[in-house]
Design an enzyme around this catalytic site. Structure first.
Site, PDB file in Angstrom:
ATOM      1  CG  ASP A 225      -1.953  -5.388  -4.915  1.00 45.61           C
ATOM      2  OD1 ASP A 225      -2.879  -4.447  -4.545  1.00 45.61           O
ATOM      3  OD2 ASP A 225      -1.302  -5.206  -5.924  1.00 45.61           O
TER       4      ASP A 225
ATOM      5  CD  GLU B  47      -6.158  -4.111  -3.065  1.00 49.14           C
ATOM      6  OE1 GLU B  47      -6.287  -2.962  -2.999  1.00 49.14           O
ATOM      7  OE2 GLU B  47      -5.842  -4.793  -4.125  1.00 49.14           O
TER       8      GLU B  47
ATOM      9  CG  ASP C  12       1.704  -5.647  -8.945  1.00 55.54           C
ATOM     10  OD1 ASP C  12       0.725  -4.822  -8.775  1.00 55.54           O
ATOM     11  OD2 ASP C  12       1.747  -6.479  -9.775  1.00 55.54           O
TER      12      ASP C  12
END
Length: 431
Positions: A194, A277, A365
């Site tokens: 992340d 991502e 997170d």
């Protein structure tokens, strides 16, 4: 796979003059060829070919008194400058036609003397590395090289670069094979990543703190910029002030690059599968977002590209999760999975939250990393199933239900072929 190895070089005073002459000749050839193409386009004439440009701006120009100094450098440098111009135009047209991915490419521009300078030597230039470890270039001489490591194989070309801060580098291009590292347990070592601003990256078992290299040097950089703005244009003091600003930029870039290389190598060494991502970094750095300076300071796009290249080389699985996947809002509890997390820009300050459905308390997170890891596992499994459905020719094989016959057409035997003659659609029956 092609890799590029960069090494610092230290030319002497006379060699710096010869390199400056080579940089200038390559820049003049680029600008002359670009001017010819622009004039032809403005007059509605056909686009000049590479051979015509080479004859006009190199062969014929070297015979004119005002361009006679083009003969003082290797002709390979001038030819490679023309090839770079052709590549720039090809990228522009491919981007305009939609054949090239990524951001839109603009038309080539005129090169400036104060910008980054580069010349390339191919095998035709007969450059070499001497037994003493020096770089021998035609019409320049033997240049000292600070070798930090050995080249894996014989390089195909070398590019000599001078950055705006005045440093010289030699960039070697080599072709190497992929060398997969020993496989690890996927269930134990795979990780989601992340990316963010408060923390640079959140992995499965650890967090990477944001280094903020530009923020640390911002005060010094601002002072150097103010000093540059006070200097008279064209003076030596302005040239020195510009180099001071360029050295600060170079220091920041070097620190950021070293950080990315070290961390990506560690991630690839410790993880068998990596799920990241897919961020719209350019959209995040817009002025409307008010986070442009911080986003660019993180250099998230370079981090993802470097990580993907290393995973490909060392035999690791690399998966990109869709950018619209709600990794932050989704509850990572397997029994819940509801969208109860913080939403929108207004709730960026919320670092911990409690799911209203199941009561689980999440770190923002860490919860996003767990969701990215779960989504990446599903995507990786789908990719493996897709690969298994392909046959040896690379074509997709449609899964068949029990009792269904194959759709592959077999050669038939016509009446004539049954009596021993030719017939049917067998390839041998066609004359």
């Amino acid at each position: 796979m092609k890799l590029r190895y960069n090494f610092r070089v230290y030319p002497s005073a006379s060699q710096c003059g010869k390199l400056a002459r080579a940089f200038g000749c390559a820049r003049v050839v680029w600008n002359d060829a670009l001017r010819v193409r622009r004039d032809a386009h403005a007059k509605g004439l056909p686009r000049p070919t590479a051979a015509e440009l080479s004859k006009q701006v190199i062969t014929e120009a070297r015979k004119m008194p005002e361009r006679a100094w083009l003969g003082e450098v290797s002709v390979v440098v001038l030819q490679q400058s023309l090839r770079d111009l052709e590549t720039a135009y090809s990228n522009f047209f491919a981007s305009k036609n939609g054949a090239r991915r990524g951001p839109a490419m603009g038309l080539p521009k005129m090169k400036k003397k104060t910008a980054r300078q580069a010349i390339r030597f191919t095998a035709n230039a007969r450059w070499s590395i001497t037994a003493g470890g020096k770089l021998r270039l035609p019409k320049i001489g033997d240049i000292d090289v600070a070798w930090s490591r050995e080249l894996p194989c014989e390089p195909t070309s070398v590019t000599v670069v001078k950055d705006p801060s005045g440093r010289y580098f030699a960039s070697f291009v080599v072709e190497v094979d992929d060398k997969p590292w020993p496989e690890l347990d996927v269930e134990e070592t795979d990780t989601g990543i992340d990316l963010g601003l408060s923390s640079y990256a959140v992995l499965r078992c650890r967090k990477l703190a944001s280094p903020k290299f530009f923020r640390r040097q911002e005060r010094k950089f601002r002072r150097a910029q103010r000093a540059l703005s006070r200097k008279q244009k064209g003076s030596n003091n302005r040239r020195k002030a510009r180099q001071t600003v360029a050295r600060i930029h170079a220091r920041i870039a070097d620190q950021r690059r070293d950080f990315i290389e070290q961390e990506t190598t560690r991630i690839v060494r410790e993880s068998q599968a990596v799920y990241v991502e897919y961020l719209n970094v350019k959209g995040m750095a817009t002025r409307r977002g008010r986070l442009g300076k911080s986003v660019h300071d993180q250099s998230l796009g370079t981090f993802v590209r470097t990580l993907e290249a290393k995973c490909t080389r060392y035999g690791r699985t690399f998966v990109k999760v869709d950018r619209w996947f709600p990794s932050t809002q989704l509850c990572s509890n397997p029994r819940c999975g509801r969208l109860t997390g913080p939403k929108g820009r207004q709730q960026l300050r919320i670092r911990t939250w409690t799911c209203t459905e199941c009561g689980t308390r999440h770190d923002r997170d860490e919860n996003a990393e767990a969701n990215i890891r779960a989504a990446g596992r599903k995507r990786a499994a789908a990719m493996r199933r897709e690969a298994e459905r392909q046959n040896a020719c690379g074509e997709h094989v449609r899964p068949r239900t029990p009792g269904q016959r194959s759709s592959k057409q077999e050669p038939t035997r016509g009446p004539t072929a049954a009596r021993g003659g030719t017939g049917g659609n067998h390839p041998r029956s066609r004359g």
